[in-house]
Design an enzyme around this catalytic site. Structure first.
Site, PDB file in Angstrom:
ATOM      1  N   GLN A 241       0.922  -1.112  -0.136  1.00 17.52           N
ATOM      2  CA  GLN A 241      -0.009   0.054  -0.004  1.00 17.52           C
ATOM      3  C   GLN A 241       0.865   1.315  -0.016  1.00 17.52           C
ATOM      4  OE1 GLN A 241      -3.376   0.312  -0.297  1.00 17.52           O
ATOM      5  NE2 GLN A 241      -3.849  -1.883  -0.402  1.00 17.52           N
ATOM      6  N   TYR A 273      -6.599 -12.799  -3.802  1.00 19.92           N
ATOM      7  CA  TYR A 273      -5.775 -11.633  -4.429  1.00 19.92           C
ATOM      8  C   TYR A 273      -4.689 -11.077  -2.911  1.00 19.92           C
ATOM      9  CZ  TYR A 273      -9.439 -11.566  -7.906  1.00 19.92           C
ATOM     10  OH  TYR A 273     -10.329 -11.649  -8.691  1.00 19.92           O
ATOM     11  N   GLU A 297      -2.805 -16.022  -4.564  1.00 20.61           N
ATOM     12  CA  GLU A 297      -2.003 -14.969  -5.151  1.00 20.61           C
ATOM     13  C   GLU A 297      -1.462 -15.385  -6.425  1.00 20.61           C
ATOM     14  OE1 GLU A 297      -0.350 -11.950  -6.563  1.00 20.61           O
ATOM     15  OE2 GLU A 297      -1.736 -11.458  -4.975  1.00 20.61           O
ATOM     16  N   ASP A 350      -9.370  -8.589  -2.346  1.00 22.19           N
ATOM     17  CA  ASP A 350      -8.637  -7.304  -2.522  1.00 22.19           C
ATOM     18  C   ASP A 350      -8.389  -7.595  -4.188  1.00 22.19           C
ATOM     19  OD1 ASP A 350      -7.554  -4.925  -2.494  1.00 22.19           O
ATOM     20  OD2 ASP A 350      -5.984  -5.775  -1.110  1.00 22.19           O
ATOM     21  N   CYS A 377     -10.399  -0.654  -4.767  1.00 17.69           N
ATOM     22  CA  CYS A 377      -9.822   0.518  -5.174  1.00 17.69           C
ATOM     23  C   CYS A 377     -10.651   1.283  -6.060  1.00 17.69           C
ATOM     24  CB  CYS A 377      -8.368   0.128  -5.142  1.00 17.69           C
ATOM     25  SG  CYS A 377      -8.158  -0.935  -6.662  1.00 17.69           S
TER      26      CYS A 377
END
Length: 421
Positions: A241, A273, A297, A350, A377
Site C-alpha cells: 500500500q 488476491y 495470489e 482485494d 480501490c
C-alpha cells in the site's frame, strides 16, 4: 449554458464524475472536463469529440471559481500551466481537502445507485494525519506517498508523465511523496543516468525503517514493512500500500468488517488476491493462531513471502494461482465435506482496479460462502460487483470508505456482504 470563443468553449460545470473529471453540457451533449470542479464556469478546449454521446475537454482558464478552489498543491499540475504541460497524479490538488472527500463520497454514492442498484451514502473518511492532526507528518493531505514511479525518456531525463499522456514533464517538487522520497527522486532526476538511456521506469520506495530504495525494473529481493508490531517481507518492487497509513488502516477496517457471529476459524476461509498476506494476517490476529485461512495470489514471489509472513498462524497457508481459475477448480472438485467448510467460510477479497467480476463473484455465491469482506480501490467496479452479489442473494451489510489517496480522485472502500440465511 455554453458558448465559443476562438475555438474554445465556455462551460458551466455541473457535477463530479468518476476518474477525476467533472461534467458539463455543450448543446445538450455531455462534456467531461478536467482541472475544474462543480459550480465553476471555465474556458475549455475540447480534446476528444469522436464520440456522439460525450466529449472530453481541458480547462484553459477559470472564469468563475468555486469557493472550494484552492491554489494547486503542486505547481507542476496547476491550471496556470498549459494543459499539455500539467503533471499527472494530483488531479484534485486544486480543491479544498474536505471538499475532495465530499466529491469522492458523491462518486461512490452515485456508483452504488447506478451500477450497484442500491441507495447508500458512504462517506469518505480521512486517515489520521492527513489533516495535520496527529504529528505523523501529514499536512493538508501531503507527504503520504511511500512509493513513487517516474519515467525516463531514453535520454536520461526522469519525471512524471503529463496528465492523460505519455509525455514526460520536468518538475522541481513531488509534494505527495514523503520528504525522503522527494529528495531521492529530485536528486536522481538532476543526476541523469546512463542506465536510463533506453527509457523505462525508475521506482522509489521508503521502507518502514526509513531506507529509500531506488530501482530500475523488477527487483524481487526482500524488504521489511511493518504494521504495528508485525513485520512483513515484501519484494523490493512488489505491491505494498502506497499511503504511509494505509496498511494499518486496512488491517483495522477488515478486522472490524468481519461479522464475528458468522466467522468460523475452522472453516475454509480465504484471502483472495492476497499479496504478501497483509489481510490474511488481519484475520489471524483477530481470531487466533488456529484460524484456518488460505491466501491465493497469482504472483509466485508474493506467495513465497506470504508463506513466511503467515508462519505465526498454524492454520494459514498460501498458494500461487489465478483467483478465477482457483475458484473454478474448487467448484468442480470440492468434496461434500469441503463444500460444507466453504459454506461456513469468510472470504477477504482485494481485487485489482477492474474488480472481482462475474466469474469470481459467481463462484463465491454458488459456493455459498458465509460472508465476503471486499476491499475495493475503484468505486464503479465495486458497485458493479455489489449488483452481482445482490442478484445472487447477498446483501451489502456495512461499508466504509477511506481517502487513501489525497489530492487524487482515488478512494478505497471496505464492504461486508452476507448471505441470506
Amino acid at each position: 449554458m455554453a458558448g465559443t470563443t476562438d475555438g474554445l468553449v465556455e462551460l458551466d460545470v455541473l457535477t463530479v464524475a468518476h476518474g477525476g473529471v467533472s461534467v458539463a453540457r455543450l448543446d445538450g451533449r455531455v462534456v467531461f472536463v478536467s482541472d475544474t470542479l462543480p459550480g465553476e464556469r471555465v474556458l475549455a478546449r475540447v480534446t476528444d469529440d469522436r464520440k456522439s454521446s460525450f466529449w472530453r475537454a481541458e480547462t484553459v482558464e477559470v472564469l468563475e471559481a468555486s469557493p472550494h478552489r484552492r491554489p494547486h498543491v503542486w505547481s507542476a499540475a496547476a491550471v496556470e500551466r498549459a494543459p499539455e504541460d500539467r503533471a499527472g497524479g494530483a488531479e484534485f490538488g486544486h480543491i479544498d481537502l474536505a471538499h475532495q472527500r465530499a466529491l469522492k463520497t458523491d462518486v461512490l454514492t452515485d456508483a452504488l445507485k447506478r451500477q450497484g442498484r442500491i441507495e447508500r451514502v458512504v462517506e469518505v473518511a480521512a486517515l489520521p494525519g492527513d489533516d495535520g492532526t496527529d504529528g505523523a507528518g501529514g499536512t493538508d493531505g501531503l507527504r503520504w506517498r511511500t512509493r513513487l514511479t517516474l519515467h525516463a525518456d531514453g535520454r536520461g531525463a526522469l519525471g512524471p508523465y503529463a496528465a492523460r499522456s505519455h509525455r514526460l514533464i520536468d518538475v522541481d517538487a513531488h509534494p505527495l511523496a514523503t520528504p525522503a522520497i522527494e529528495a531521492a527522486a529530485l536528486a536522481e532526476a538532476r543526476a541523469g543516468s546512463s542506465a536510463r538511456s533506453e527509457g523505462g521506469e525508475v521506482s522509489f520506495a521508503e521502507t518502514a525503517d526509513g531506507d529509500v530504495l531506488i530501482s530500475s525494473g523488477r527487483h524481487d529481493d526482500p524488504i521489511v514493512e511493518r504494521v504495528g508490531d508485525r513485520a512483513f517481507r515484501v519484494a523490493r518492487t512488489g505491491f505494498w500500500q502506497v499511503h504511509r497509513g494505509a496498511p494499518a488502516a486496512l488491517t483495522a477496517a477488515v478486522q472490524e468488517a468481519v461479522d464475528a457471529d458468522r466467522f468460523d476459524p475452522a472453516a475454509a476461509n480465504l484471502d483472495l488476491y492476497g499479496g504478501v498476506g497483509l489481510l490474511a494476517a488481519a484475520l489471524g490476529d483477530r481470531f487466533g493462531r488456529a484460524t484456518r485461512v488460505t491466501s491465493v495470489e497469482s504472483d509466485p514471489v508474493a506467495t513465497d513471502f506470504a508463506q513466511e509472513n503467515l508462519a505465526d498462524w498454524v492454520g494459514a497457508s498460501a498458494l500461487t494461482a489465478r483467483v478465477d481459475r482457483y475458484l473454478d477448480r474448487v467448484e468442480r472438485t470440492a468434496s461434500a465435506a469441503e463444500r460444507q467448510r466453504l459454506a461456513a467460510a469468510t472470504v477477504v477479497l482485494d481485487p485489482p482496479r477492474s474488480g472481482a467480476g462475474k466469474a469470481v463473484v459467481g463462484s463465491l455465491t454458488r459456493l455459498g460462502v458465509a460472508q465476503v469482506v471486499y476491499v475495493a480501490c475503484d468505486p464503479v467496479a465495486f458497485a458493479r460487483d455489489v449488483a452481482l452479489f445482490g442478484e445472487a442473494g447477498y446483501t451489502l451489510d456495512r461499508a466504509r470508505a477511506f481517502d487513501l489517496f489525497p489530492h487524487t480522485h482515488h478512494l478505497e472502500t471496505v464492504g461486508t456482504f452476507t448471505r441470506a440465511d
